[in-house]
Design an enzyme around this catalytic site. Structure first.
Site, PDB file in Angstrom:
ATOM      1  CG  ASN A 210      -0.158  -0.118   2.505  1.00  0.00           C
ATOM      2  OD1 ASN A 210       0.582   0.790   2.850  1.00  0.00           O
ATOM      3  ND2 ASN A 210      -0.279  -1.248   3.200  1.00  0.00           N
ATOM      4  CG  ASP A 280      -6.653  -5.925   6.587  1.00  0.00           C
ATOM      5  OD1 ASP A 280      -6.111  -5.849   7.714  1.00  0.00           O
ATOM      6  OD2 ASP A 280      -7.331  -5.004   6.098  1.00  0.00           O
ATOM      7  N   PRO A 306      -2.708 -12.191  10.661  1.00  0.00           N
ATOM      8  CG  PRO A 306      -0.864 -12.702  11.999  1.00  0.00           C
ATOM      9  CD  PRO A 306      -1.370 -12.801  10.591  1.00  0.00           C
ATOM     10  CG  ASP A 307      -5.827  -6.761  13.979  1.00  0.00           C
ATOM     11  OD1 ASP A 307      -5.051  -6.097  14.697  1.00  0.00           O
ATOM     12  OD2 ASP A 307      -6.740  -6.235  13.305  1.00  0.00           O
ATOM     13  CE  LYS A 338     -10.828  -0.343  11.001  1.00  0.00           C
ATOM     14  NZ  LYS A 338     -10.136   0.397   9.956  1.00  0.00           N
TER      15      LYS A 338
HETATM   16  O1  PMT Z   1       2.823   6.033   6.570  1.00  0.00           O
HETATM   17  P1  PMT Z   1       2.241   7.361   6.118  1.00  0.00           P
HETATM   18  O2  PMT Z   1       2.423   7.583   4.630  1.00  0.00           O
HETATM   19  O3  PMT Z   1       2.749   8.497   6.945  1.00  0.00           O
HETATM   20  O4  PMT Z   1       0.668   7.292   6.323  1.00  0.00           O
HETATM   21  C1  PMT Z   1       0.128   7.214   7.591  1.00  0.00           C
HETATM   22  C2  PMT Z   1      -1.062   6.258   7.657  1.00  0.00           C
HETATM   23  C3  PMT Z   1      -2.201   6.817   6.808  1.00  0.00           C
HETATM   24  C4  PMT Z   1      -0.663   4.868   7.150  1.00  0.00           C
HETATM   25  C5  PMT Z   1      -1.446   6.159   9.176  1.00  0.00           C
HETATM   26  O5  PMT Z   1      -1.762   7.427   9.649  1.00  0.00           O
HETATM   27  C6  PMT Z   1      -2.643   5.250   9.383  1.00  0.00           C
HETATM   28  O6  PMT Z   1      -3.785   5.650   9.303  1.00  0.00           O
HETATM   29  N1  PMT Z   1      -2.327   3.950   9.695  1.00  0.00           N
HETATM   30  C7  PMT Z   1      -3.331   2.873   9.797  1.00  0.00           C
HETATM   31  C8  PMT Z   1      -3.594   2.359   8.427  1.00  0.00           C
HETATM   32  C9  PMT Z   1      -4.551   1.219   8.347  1.00  0.00           C
HETATM   33  O7  PMT Z   1      -4.358   0.432   7.491  1.00  0.00           O
HETATM   34  O8  PMT Z   1      -5.501   1.121   9.227  1.00  0.00           O
HETATM   35  P2  PMT Z   1      -6.530  -0.130   9.342  1.00  0.00           P
HETATM   36  O9  PMT Z   1      -7.847   0.504   9.513  1.00  0.00           O
HETATM   37  O10 PMT Z   1      -6.370  -1.116   8.267  1.00  0.00           O
HETATM   38  O11 PMT Z   1      -6.045  -0.834  10.679  1.00  0.00           O
HETATM   39  C10 PMT Z   1      -6.485  -0.414  11.959  1.00  0.00           C
HETATM   40  C11 PMT Z   1      -5.365  -0.567  12.954  1.00  0.00           C
HETATM   41  O12 PMT Z   1      -5.019  -1.946  13.098  1.00  0.00           O
HETATM   42  C12 PMT Z   1      -4.089   0.148  12.579  1.00  0.00           C
HETATM   43  O13 PMT Z   1      -3.543   0.676  13.771  1.00  0.00           O
HETATM   44  C13 PMT Z   1      -3.198  -0.956  12.034  1.00  0.00           C
HETATM   45  O14 PMT Z   1      -1.801  -0.701  12.281  1.00  0.00           O
HETATM   46  C14 PMT Z   1      -3.660  -2.161  12.827  1.00  0.00           C
HETATM   47  N2  PMT Z   1      -3.555  -3.448  12.113  1.00  0.00           N
HETATM   48  C15 PMT Z   1      -4.298  -3.679  11.003  1.00  0.00           C
HETATM   49  C16 PMT Z   1      -4.222  -4.916  10.382  1.00  0.00           C
HETATM   50  C17 PMT Z   1      -3.363  -5.921  10.926  1.00  0.00           C
HETATM   51  N3  PMT Z   1      -3.255  -7.099  10.366  1.00  0.00           N
HETATM   52  N4  PMT Z   1      -2.655  -5.645  12.023  1.00  0.00           N
HETATM   53  C18 PMT Z   1      -2.722  -4.440  12.625  1.00  0.00           C
HETATM   54  O15 PMT Z   1      -2.045  -4.203  13.629  1.00  0.00           O
END
Ligand code: PMT
Length: 403
Positions: A210, A280, A306-307, A338
């Protein structure tokens, strides 16, 4: 709020004009401010400006017979609760790191027992220069010194990159948040941060990933370090220099990130912040050889990763966990969903549908949610948001853990 006696050192750089606003904000916050200008700073801004704003005489020279009759530099050094140097030029940082005392400001820094905070400002190439990096490393391990910033973005010289001084309001807020012992908001805490993207291999030359650049996570790591924390940064593949004084543990895949986070949390972790954009799903099979074109369509079977964040938050002795949520719509609903589902202490919602913020940009705009509150931070540089967010996280962490 405790009133502090702040000795503001201004060194030579175009950001010196912002220091006038900084004096105004510090005074407004109830602090007393005395200003020392270096010769370089005087080339950019006149002492009279600072005298009018601080209401105090401005000192420019170590060899001022009138002031030095009473050992003025020692008096200043003893008077200060905090020595704040903003902007701190590359030259000043080098001289401070090596213990120079050849002008009033470096002499005061040598003589003072007060904490010293530096807000660096310089051209991006000077900031990235290896010699500047070595000088910063010396200062990072100096318990008297904190480094605030710099921010990323457009520079007066036309370059873009790290090296902008933090905005005066952010610096003024950090002054107010810094305890008079110099201890930062996270002194004594171990913070683990995930940053950047993951790459999930399809074959030896292709992967799923991404647009995360890691900038938000790296800015948070630098801000947590500046707030006094020991910081471990688990980073996916990015093109960023490691923040000074931060331990970086590189990973590529979501599974590697999971294992690295699990190990770092098991070592000890007070606060876990997940900015990484973790894939994911990953391809079920990675082929050993480059896949060849065949039909008009191609199906890949993906399996769930895994998350990491939910796993950390689910530990029996879970750290204070902060997640990020990058959303293109229904921001609040998805982010708070979340927060509850992953049992987090806080979640930072990022609207990634707007141009110029979120993924792979220097700026961001966020709303932070927790069980019974929220706070919005308007668009600003990721370095500035990181400083503000770390202060908020520290405040909520202290409330929750009763520290
Ligand atoms: O890196 P930059 O270019 O500076 O951009 C910053 C950002 C936009 C990436 C950052 O600010 C941001 O929003 N990060 C989270 C991105 C994301 O994919 O979020 P999500 O909604 O998919 O996941 C929710 C949370 O779970 C996040 O804290 C993520 O790190 C965590 N997660 C998700 C999936 C997974 N398998 N494991 C995780 O720990």
């Amino acid at each position: 709020m405790a009133q502090k006696r702040i000795l503001l050192g201004v060194t030579g750089g175009i950001a010196a004009y912002k220091s006038a606003e900084l004096v105004r904000l510090l005074k407004k916050a109830g602090h007393r401010v005395q200003v020392v200008l270096t010769g370089g700073a005087e080339a950019f801004i006149a002492p009279l400006t600072f005298q009018a704003l601080s209401g105090e005489a401005v000192r420019t020279s170590l060899l001022d017979p009138e002031a030095e009759a009473g050992m003025g530099h020692i008096e200043l050094a003893k008077w200060a609760d905090l020595v704040l140097v903003a902007p701190a030029s590359a030259n000043f940082i080098a001289r401070l790191a090596h213990g120079f005392a050849d002008d009033l400001l470096t002499t005061v820094c040598c003589a003072t027992a007060a904490p010293i905070a530096l807000a660096p400002a310089m051209n991006q190439a000077m900031w990235s220069n290896a010699r500047t990096g070595r000088n910063l490393e010396l200062l990072q391990v100096d318990p008297q010194v904190s480094i605030w910033g710099p921010a990323q973005g457009d520079q007066a010289c036309g370059d873009t990159g790290p090296g902008r001084m933090l905005e005066p309001q952010v610096i003024a807020d950090l002054v107010t948040a810094t305890e008079s012992t110099g201890a930062g908001a996270l002194t004594g805490q171990r913070v683990v941060i995930t940053a950047g993207p993951t790459r999930e291999a399809i074959d030896p030359v292709r992967y799923i990933s991404n647009h995360s650049s890691g900038k938000m996570g790296y800015a948070l790591a630098a801000a947590a370090k500046a707030a006094g924390a020991e910081v471990v940064l688990i980073s996916g593949p990015v093109a960023l220099a490691p923040p000074v004084g931060v331990e970086v543990r590189p990973v590529i895949t979501a599974l590697e990130l999971f294992n690295a986070a699990d190990a770092a949390v098991a070592e000890t972790c007070d606060i876990f912040i997940a900015t990484a954009a973790v894939a994911d799903y990953r391809p079920r099979n990675e082929t050993d050889q480059k896949m060849k074109k065949s039909g008009e369509t191609l199906s890949l079977e993906l399996v769930r990763n895994p998350d990491v964040l939910a796993h950390v938050a689910g530990h029996p002795n879970a750290p204070f966990t902060v997640g990020f949520a990058a959303e293109t719509n229904d921001l609040e609903q998805y982010a708070t969903g979340k927060l509850k589902k992953k049992k987090l202490n806080m979640i930072v919602a990022n609207d990634v549908s707007q141009p110029g913020i979120g993924f792979n940009s220097d700026d961001n705009a966020i709303t932070v949610f927790w069980a019974d509150g929220r706070q919005t931070f308007d668009r600003s540089s990721k370095a500035e948001l990181a400083q503000q967010l770390i202060q908020l996280v520290a405040q909520r962490y202290r409330q929750q853990s009763g520290r």
